[in-house]
Scaffold this motif. Sequence first.
Motif, PDB file in Angstrom:
ATOM      1  N   SER A 178       0.807  -1.221   0.000  1.00 49.48           N
ATOM      2  CA  SER A 178       0.000   0.000   0.000  1.00 49.48           C
ATOM      3  C   SER A 178       0.838   1.268   0.000  1.00 49.48           C
ATOM      4  O   SER A 178       0.399   2.319  -0.454  1.00 49.48           O
ATOM      5  CB  SER A 178      -0.920   0.023   1.222  1.00 49.48           C
ATOM      6  N   SER A 181       0.888   1.431   5.009  1.00 44.09           N
ATOM      7  CA  SER A 181       0.768   0.521   6.140  1.00 44.09           C
ATOM      8  C   SER A 181       2.147   0.278   6.741  1.00 44.09           C
ATOM      9  O   SER A 181       3.121   0.051   6.020  1.00 44.09           O
ATOM     10  CB  SER A 181       0.161  -0.810   5.679  1.00 44.09           C
ATOM     11  N   THR A 198      -4.160  -6.269   7.579  1.00 46.06           N
ATOM     12  CA  THR A 198      -5.285  -5.956   6.688  1.00 46.06           C
ATOM     13  C   THR A 198      -6.571  -6.296   7.425  1.00 46.06           C
ATOM     14  O   THR A 198      -6.720  -7.412   7.935  1.00 46.06           O
ATOM     15  CB  THR A 198      -5.258  -6.783   5.381  1.00 46.06           C
ATOM     16  N   GLY A 226      -7.524   3.125   4.367  1.00 42.84           N
ATOM     17  CA  GLY A 226      -6.999   3.441   3.060  1.00 42.84           C
ATOM     18  C   GLY A 226      -7.974   3.034   1.973  1.00 42.84           C
ATOM     19  O   GLY A 226      -9.014   2.420   2.231  1.00 42.84           O
ATOM     20  N   THR A 227      -7.660   3.383   0.733  1.00 44.02           N
ATOM     21  CA  THR A 227      -8.478   2.988  -0.402  1.00 44.02           C
ATOM     22  C   THR A 227      -7.610   2.295  -1.440  1.00 44.02           C
ATOM     23  O   THR A 227      -6.449   2.653  -1.649  1.00 44.02           O
ATOM     24  CB  THR A 227      -9.183   4.191  -1.054  1.00 44.02           C
ATOM     25  N   ALA A 228      -8.198   1.277  -2.074  1.00 48.00           N
ATOM     26  CA  ALA A 228      -7.575   0.606  -3.209  1.00 48.00           C
ATOM     27  C   ALA A 228      -8.567   0.658  -4.361  1.00 48.00           C
ATOM     28  O   ALA A 228      -9.784   0.607  -4.150  1.00 48.00           O
ATOM     29  CB  ALA A 228      -7.208  -0.830  -2.865  1.00 48.00           C
ATOM     30  N   TYR A 229      -8.044   0.743  -5.594  1.00 46.76           N
ATOM     31  CA  TYR A 229      -8.899   0.988  -6.748  1.00 46.76           C
ATOM     32  C   TYR A 229      -8.634  -0.047  -7.831  1.00 46.76           C
ATOM     33  O   TYR A 229      -7.479  -0.348  -8.154  1.00 46.76           O
ATOM     34  CB  TYR A 229      -8.634   2.394  -7.287  1.00 46.76           C
ATOM     35  N   TRP A 239      -5.273  -4.052  -8.557  1.00 45.73           N
ATOM     36  CA  TRP A 239      -5.595  -3.022  -7.577  1.00 45.73           C
ATOM     37  C   TRP A 239      -4.421  -2.072  -7.398  1.00 45.73           C
ATOM     38  O   TRP A 239      -3.270  -2.500  -7.297  1.00 45.73           O
ATOM     39  CB  TRP A 239      -5.946  -3.654  -6.236  1.00 45.73           C
ATOM     40  N   SER A 240      -4.709  -0.778  -7.354  1.00 50.49           N
ATOM     41  CA  SER A 240      -3.709   0.244  -7.047  1.00 50.49           C
ATOM     42  C   SER A 240      -4.135   0.969  -5.775  1.00 50.49           C
ATOM     43  O   SER A 240      -5.319   0.993  -5.431  1.00 50.49           O
ATOM     44  CB  SER A 240      -3.562   1.230  -8.207  1.00 50.49           C
ATOM     45  N   HIS A 241      -3.174   1.580  -5.100  1.00 52.18           N
ATOM     46  CA  HIS A 241      -3.439   2.178  -3.793  1.00 52.18           C
ATOM     47  C   HIS A 241      -3.277   3.690  -3.798  1.00 52.18           C
ATOM     48  O   HIS A 241      -2.381   4.233  -4.458  1.00 52.18           O
ATOM     49  CB  HIS A 241      -2.480   1.596  -2.742  1.00 52.18           C
ATOM     50  N   ASP A 290     -12.602   7.848  -6.541  1.00 51.03           N
ATOM     51  CA  ASP A 290     -12.178   7.973  -5.136  1.00 51.03           C
ATOM     52  C   ASP A 290     -13.385   8.367  -4.283  1.00 51.03           C
ATOM     53  O   ASP A 290     -14.520   8.392  -4.748  1.00 51.03           O
ATOM     54  CB  ASP A 290     -11.072   9.022  -5.023  1.00 51.03           C
TER      55      ASP A 290
END
Length: 294
Positions: A178, A181, A198, A226-229, A239-241, A290
């Motif tokens: 990430s 973290s 996690t 956090g967010t992951a996309y 997935w990207s962070h 987002d």
Amino acid sequence: MSVNDIQIRDPFVLTVPEEGCYYLYGTTDEDPWSGRAQGFRAYKSRDLENWEGPYTVFTPPPDFWADRNFWAPEVHRYRGAYYMPASFKSAEHRRAVHILWSRNPLGPFLPLSPEPVTPEGWECLDGTLYWDETDSPWLIFSHEWTQIHDGAMCCMRLTEDLKEGCSRPAVMFRASRSGWSINDTGDVVKGEGENYVTDGPYILRPKDGGLLLLWSSYSATGYSIGTAYSGSGRITGPWSHAAKPFFSADGGHGMVFPTLDGRMMLAIHQPNRTPCERARFIPVQLLERDIKIL
């Protein structure tokens, strides 16, 4: 009572427009970390300010396999019933996600199947349900750092009746990837080596049609979200962070629910210490890729 009167971790709010009310679920044992678990309680409100309850929605049957660490229940409506994935543990059985069900949002909830849905032998927690573009159900869950050190967020397709997995679990990402973290959390995360947490996954679909995953870990300022996309719109990613946590003020395990008047609200617990944790509701807005706090 107000939310300030309710000790609760991992809050989950189910909005029921036809009843004009909200149901609040979460980790509700006074000491969820040790001792024999009691079950889950829920609360009901029409305005998110005044709450009725508690209502006992789950008490473990005499033959239930788990007796401790009853954590993070969610409630999802599906095919005319209510389904509650939650985390459980015993001395003889690793922590696992078991799905309960009921015809009523206030229960009583009962085990849907004899066994948990997460893989046997894995240390797992914090399951959330997701239905993909073909309406096939998936379980998203955390593979615990306590077993693998670098905690993983995983997904697994479920059978239509939600009773068991029907695909091999796939790793969506690991916490260390990430960028925010951390493994040095003092007394929170103990053990040899580098350990990254996690937990608390919750899936959203932002305006561009991709997927946005809220998840919790520890950052330099403590418990954070956090967010992951996933730009593909698929649960398997890639997935990207986001470079920084979405929320980093000693609170987490977030989910987003619609209010009765059409707004979006983030539910978290804050602070992250027992017995002080309380539910907090924070207005948010979904963006193209987002989410932001209003």
